[in-house]
Design an enzyme around this catalytic site. Structure first.
Site, PDB file in Angstrom:
ATOM      1  N   GLU A 435       0.825  -1.217   0.000  1.00 53.16           N
ATOM      2  CA  GLU A 435       0.000   0.000   0.000  1.00 53.16           C
ATOM      3  C   GLU A 435       0.858   1.265   0.000  1.00 53.16           C
ATOM      4  OE1 GLU A 435      -2.786  -0.546  -0.795  1.00 53.16           O
ATOM      5  OE2 GLU A 435      -3.161  -2.583  -0.116  1.00 53.16           O
ATOM      6  N   GLY A 436       1.964   1.214  -0.698  1.00 51.61           N
ATOM      7  CA  GLY A 436       2.893   2.338  -0.745  1.00 51.61           C
ATOM      8  C   GLY A 436       3.956   2.157   0.310  1.00 51.61           C
TER       9      GLY A 436
END
Length: 583
Positions: A435-436
């Site tokens: 998620e980053g």
């Protein structure tokens, strides 16, 4: 060792006493029946479900884990039954709109629920973890036909969803994605390409899986602006199997209970979600919600590790503790030894402080969506934009590092599987990546958000926290910076403001500096926010009890001083900005 057990009283104290969540939610007018009594009841029941149904499956999720045979994935024993009980009890639908089959409750309740679920069984929780993001994405960007066909099933959790972004050559740089979406005469698309690292891409938990896929239509420009978003179900409306093939499941360091799949789209039938070329914008609805969830994963896993370490330290006896009275016994529980006590108190301080920040962010998400005043909605959106990357990075880094320190309490026993602590360490590591990555979060904060307006929005946020910290005129002994009584909270927030101004000026002279300084800067801002969180706890009636006072003291002595080091590093970088490269 006992399974993870939620402690709803802790959440209730932080939500309703420290953060005054009841008043904040009442101000929206969107939850007329959701008073503190109802919210407390929901939390109590959620804690029971997590402790009784999900937590006992934690170990079996690690071994044997998931199996792939003939393109079909079988999840560990008990996972399917637990998930069926989960969605039939209505837990996935907590924060979904009533018109979509949801319960219309505040998002903050869902946040607490998923923190507990991750702590109890991270592998199992990966399956429903993307449901709310997929729901919001489809609700805001899907056509009426797609919403009618899929939204109620996603809202209820009867069908699970995935987020298909990453390709072998396109990780953080999604603009490199090459999956093709070929339009058909009937308005549908044929999807062709391979996606990797797809959590829950194939499983036996639900009768259908709804894949949200980034792909490029013919003639689309290169880069991220050429990507569109498509919905491709595992089973089509007529019951036929779609052309989505699970080629393999990854053999991972942890999360063995979650099938991480390589998916091949062989002319899979899909429908566009939203406008052409705006797929990333639609997908970011999922990603932002997912990043708050991931921060809560880190907090929950740290709490799970802490519970195990605390229980073990009370039972394990080794040598006489320093300062203990001499008696017949030659050994004390290791919890009496300062080295062990330090680990437990510091990690407890991180858990509680990060929870305040996470729950405040969850409340701001509710206010951004429902508050009647436009200015207050804007302020809430600003909080979420600025704090979410800090929360994701700090929560997941502490989740892994803190779990590793909790393993230290066990000594050699922590390194073997019998006690279960090593599984938590392995399971928690990936949250710093997906998620980053945490490095991406730091760049997002400094390069994309702070520098975009010269630091004005973050300065206003920190100034507001300074005003809040001084609103009662009290200086709390547990948070004093020194014997003179200077308030560490105010000083740290001011340090972050001053450093922000210096960085903005220095980055104007050196285009590379934002990317070199981002990690230290995020850490400094995070420590300032942590200081504010503990200030809020410390000034709340009831926080003087040892349960709260001991971790507060550990944060003051052993955590907040790190901010001075980060400030010094950033000051040197600002002073040298551009000089070396110019030379």
């Amino acid at each position: 060792m006992a399974d993870y057990l939620p402690q709803p009283a802790d959440q209730q104290f932080l939500l309703f006493d420290v953060l005054q969540a009841g008043d904040a939610l009442a101000a929206t007018g969107a939850f007329p029946e959701a008073d503190a009594g109802l919210l407390t009841q929901v939390l109590d029941e959620a804690g029971k479900f997590v402790g009784e149904v999900v937590a006992p499956l934690h170990r079996v999720g690690d071994a044997p884990g998931c199996r792939l045979e003939n393109g079909r994935v079988t999840t560990p024993p008990g996972f399917r039954e637990a998930y069926r009980a989960f969605w039939q009890a209505g837990w996935p639908a907590l924060a979904c709109a009533p018109e979509d089959g949801g319960q219309g409750l505040p998002w903050v309740l869902e946040g607490v629920l998923y923190e507990w679920l991750s702590a109890a069984n991270h592998g199992w929780t990966m399956a429903p973890g993307l449901l709310h993001g997929a729901y919001e994405c489809l609700k805001h960007h899907g056509s009426d036909a797609l919403k009618q066909a899929y939204l109620p099933k996603i809202a209820s959790g009867e069908w699970l969803a995935t987020m298909c972004l990453t390709e072998p050559h396109a990780g953080s740089d999604l603009g490199l994605a090459r999956t093709q979406a070929v339009p058909q005469a009937d308005g549908r698309f044929h999807l062709r390409g391979t996606k990797i690292f797809i959590s829950g891409g194939e499983h036996d938990l639900t009768d259908n899986i709804v894949h949200l896929v980034l792909a490029r239509e013919p003639g689309a420009p290169p880069g991220p602006k050429g990507l569109s978003l498509f919905l491709a179900p595992k089973f089509l409306p007529d019951g036929a199997r779609n052309g989505v093939v699970c080629e393999r499941i990854e053999e991972k360091m942890g999360l063995h209970g979650s099938p991480t799949c390589v998916l091949r789209f062989d002319d899979a039938i899909g429908w566009r979600v939203g406008e052409p070329g705006r797929g990333l914008g639609a997908m970011f609805v999922m990603m932002n919600a997912a990043r708050v969830h991931v921060a809560l994963q880190g907090i929950g896993l740290l709490d799970a590790a802490w519970q195990k370490a605390h229980a073990y330290a009370q039972e394990r006896t080794q040598m006489r503790a320093p300062g203990a009275a001499r008696g017949e016994g030659a050994a004390d529980p290791i919890i009496r030894h300062p080295a062990v006590r330090r680990i437990l108190d510091v990690e407890r301080g991180w858990i509680d402080g990060l929870r305040v920040l996470a729950y405040r962010t969850a409340l701001e998400l509710d206010l951004a969506k429902h508050h009647p005043d436009a200015a207050r909605r804007q302020a809430a959106q600003q909080w979420c934009a600025l704090v979410t990357p800090v929360l994701k990075a700090m929560g997941t880094e502490q989740g892994f590092g803190g779990a590793s320190r909790c393993l230290q309490v066990f000594g050699g026993h922590g390194y073997v599987k019998e006690w279960g602590i090593e599984q938590i360490v392995r399971d928690s590591r990936v949250a710093m990546i997906y998620e980053g990555t945490n490095e991406i979060q730091a760049i997002d904060l400094l390069a994309r958000k702070v520098l975009a307006d010269g630091g004005a929005a973050l300065d206003a946020l920190l100034a507001g926290l300074q005003a809040d910290a001084g609103s009662d005129g009290a200086t709390h002994a547990l948070l004093q910076a020194d014997a003179g009584g200077d308030d560490a909270t105010h000083a740290l927030l001011q340090s972050a403001r001053d450093t922000t101004a210096a960085l903005v000026a220095a980055c104007a002279r050196d285009a590379v500096l934002p990317y070199e300084a981002a990690d230290d800067y995020l850490r400094l801002v995070g420590l300032a926010l942590l200081a504010w969180a503990w200030h809020r706890i410390a000034r709340t009636p009831g926080a003087q009890a040892p349960r709260w006072a001991e971790p507060a003291a550990a944060v003051r002595l052993r955590v907040l001083p790190e901010a001075g080091m980060r400030q010094a590093i950033l000051a040197r970088q600002c002073a040298a900005a551009g000089a070396a490269r110019a030379a």
